[in-house]
Design an enzyme around this catalytic site. Structure first.
Site, PDB file in Angstrom:
ATOM      1  N   HIS A   1     -14.338 -10.677 -16.463  1.00 29.24           N
ATOM      2  CA  HIS A   1     -15.202 -10.422 -17.619  1.00 29.24           C
ATOM      3  C   HIS A   1     -15.227  -8.948 -18.039  1.00 29.24           C
ATOM      4  O   HIS A   1     -15.638  -8.629 -19.148  1.00 29.24           O
ATOM      5  CB  HIS A   1     -16.622 -10.990 -17.394  1.00 29.24           C
TER       6      HIS A   1
ATOM      7  N   ASP B   1     -14.072 -15.833 -12.521  1.00 27.73           N
ATOM      8  CA  ASP B   1     -14.292 -14.453 -12.954  1.00 27.73           C
ATOM      9  C   ASP B   1     -13.577 -13.496 -11.995  1.00 27.73           C
ATOM     10  O   ASP B   1     -14.196 -12.845 -11.150  1.00 27.73           O
ATOM     11  CB  ASP B   1     -15.802 -14.167 -12.997  1.00 27.73           C
TER      12      ASP B   1
ATOM     13  N   GLY C   1     -23.025  -2.919 -14.552  1.00 22.15           N
ATOM     14  CA  GLY C   1     -22.159  -1.802 -14.179  1.00 22.15           C
ATOM     15  C   GLY C   1     -21.612  -1.936 -12.770  1.00 22.15           C
ATOM     16  O   GLY C   1     -20.687  -1.228 -12.382  1.00 22.15           O
TER      17      GLY C   1
ATOM     18  N   SER D   1     -20.532  -4.882 -11.839  1.00 22.32           N
ATOM     19  CA  SER D   1     -19.559  -5.953 -12.057  1.00 22.32           C
ATOM     20  C   SER D   1     -18.154  -5.563 -11.625  1.00 22.32           C
ATOM     21  O   SER D   1     -17.719  -4.434 -11.884  1.00 22.32           O
ATOM     22  CB  SER D   1     -19.497  -6.295 -13.547  1.00 22.32           C
ATOM     23  N   GLY D   2     -17.461  -6.504 -10.984  1.00 22.14           N
ATOM     24  CA  GLY D   2     -16.092  -6.262 -10.557  1.00 22.14           C
ATOM     25  C   GLY D   2     -16.027  -5.596  -9.193  1.00 22.14           C
ATOM     26  O   GLY D   2     -14.990  -5.590  -8.542  1.00 22.14           O
TER      27      GLY D   2
END
Ligand code: 4AZ
Length: 419
Positions: free
Chosen positions: A228, A273, A367, A369-370
């Protein structure tokens, strides 16, 4: 006629002068304190650490591909047996107070058998004889050859190495944090602010030089992250990856060569994701920059077990990202519990993993994320088990962070990267 007082009286009064007495007492106490201090120093603190490397040939174990990855039970089991054999041998020897710790760095193939590369740490008096020390270690290891149920070739040579060598051995392999790199006895993760080298695999993925998503280094040229992150910006040229705990003063910045997001990523269900990002050039692993371990596809992630999430995400929902890397301790939550009506009522799919605290107090946020959710194994190696994906706001009770379940995508990662 003048009467002369006898001199001795004067001398005597001087002798009992309270200042002189005090001076004598202070000097005596001072000298005693110095002697005690020196004794303590030489008995306890005048110690130096010594590192040694040895390659043990294991005669009665046949090499299989499963021994190639630290994620397998075979690798973990054999390494643990070797480590405890060595530890027990030293604990039962006259080197018990000098021996600190040992670690199997690598298992490799030799003919049809196995060679284990091992590092060992000792602490002893600074002025002790290194040659003698080496002989004593060698003789303990010699006796090892026919103890336990591992058959170890008796001809193993040990080499004295520097702490830099030890560091190099460990940073080439995956998942070593600072406590393992230095073979130290204690491990502490305190506070919420990460220190240099604490999470050496953490990556900041930046869009036009601004932090946008977290990521995790899984080899010298691949970063694992969330799909995403690239929904609106999928051109590699717009992105850079930075390393080090600060996003504004990174230790290293690299361009991105390719972005491979899962083709079945669904923005609606948030299924799949996951993405891998290829760096423009390979990084040279060091104490502060190296890869995390990838778990085996079959690894079960146990509800209730401790995990850590790290990132530069906002501290509150709707807040700004931060420049200094933060760390948070959470626990794995079973998908059944996470899918209860008070929670996410069925939105947590098999490729997802929940982690948080009952109160919600510690969580990933915008922030993050990942970025990685990591767990430590019994040998102190760290594995990425989740990728920060989604959640209902941040830090709310019954609304834990939801992560991409890395084990479910282990084969996808291999297909994309060859790792
Ligand atoms: C986000 O918007 C986000 N509390 C990431 C993680 C969580 C919530 C939101 C989990 O990137």
């Amino acid at each position: 006629i003048p009467v002369l007082r006898p001199r001795p009286v004067l001398w005597q009064s001087r002798f009992y002068n309270p200042f002189v007495v005090a001076l004598v007492v202070i000097t005596t106490v001072g000298i005693l304190a110095m002697i005690v201090g020196l004794l303590i120093h030489f008995l306890a603190f005048d110690k130096k650490t010594y590192f040694y490397h040895s390659s043990f040939q294991i005669l009665n174990v046949e090499y299989t591909e499963a021994l190639n990855s630290p994620a397998t039970q075979e690798h973990r089991g054999l390494s643990e047996r070797i480590e405890s054999m060595i530890t027990n041998a030293f604990r039962e020897s006259n080197l018990r107070s000098e021996f600190i710790r040992t670690h199997v760095v690598k298992l490799r193939k030799e003919g049809s058998g196995v060679i284990a590369d091992v590092v060992m740490k000792f602490r002893s008096r600074k002025r002790s004889n290194r040659g003698l020390m080496k002989n004593r270690i060698q003789s303990v290891l010699q006796r090892l050859s026919n103890s336990g149920n591992l058959e170890i070739s008796p001809s193993n040579e040990i080499t004295s190495i520097t702490n830099q060598d030890t560091e190099n051995f460990l940073t080439q392999e995956c998942g070593a944090r600072p406590d393992l790199i230095t073979l130290s006895e204690e491990r502490v993760i305190g506070g919420i602010q990460a220190e240099t080298g604490d999470w050496p695999w953490q990556v900041s993925l930046q869009l036009d030089y601004v932090h946008h998503c977290g990521g995790v280094l899984i080899s010298n040229s691949w970063v694992l992250t969330a799909a995403h992150c690239f929904r609106s910006y999928s051109q590699p040229q717009q992105w850079t990856a930075t390393f080090g705990v600060s996003t504004i003063r990174p230790m290293l910045r690299l361009k991105i060569r390719a972005i491979l997001a899962h083709t079945n990523y669904s923005p609606i269900t948030r299924d799949n994701d996951i993405a891998v990002v290829q760096l423009d050039r390979p990084v040279t692993f060091s104490r502060n920059i190296h890869r995390v371990c990838l778990p085996a596809a079959t690894q079960s992630i146990i509800p209730g077990s401790v995990a850590y999430v790290t990132g530069w995400g906002s501290l509150t929902y709707g807040g700004n990202t931060v420049a200094a890397l933060q760390q948070g301790q959470v626990r794995i939550i079973s998908s059944d519990e996470c899918n209860e009506p008070a929670g996410y009522s069925g939105s947590v799919l098999p490729g997802m993993l929940c982690a948080g605290l009952p109160s919600g107090a510690v969580d990933a946020c915008q922030g993050d994320s990942g970025g990685p959710l990591v767990q430590e194994d019994s040998r102190r190696l760290w594995f990425v088990v989740g990728i920060v994906s989604w959640g209902y706001q941040c830090g709310l009770p019954n609304k834990p962070g939801v992560y991409t379940r890395v084990t479910a995508y282990r084969d996808w990662i291999r297909q994309q990267t060859g790792i």
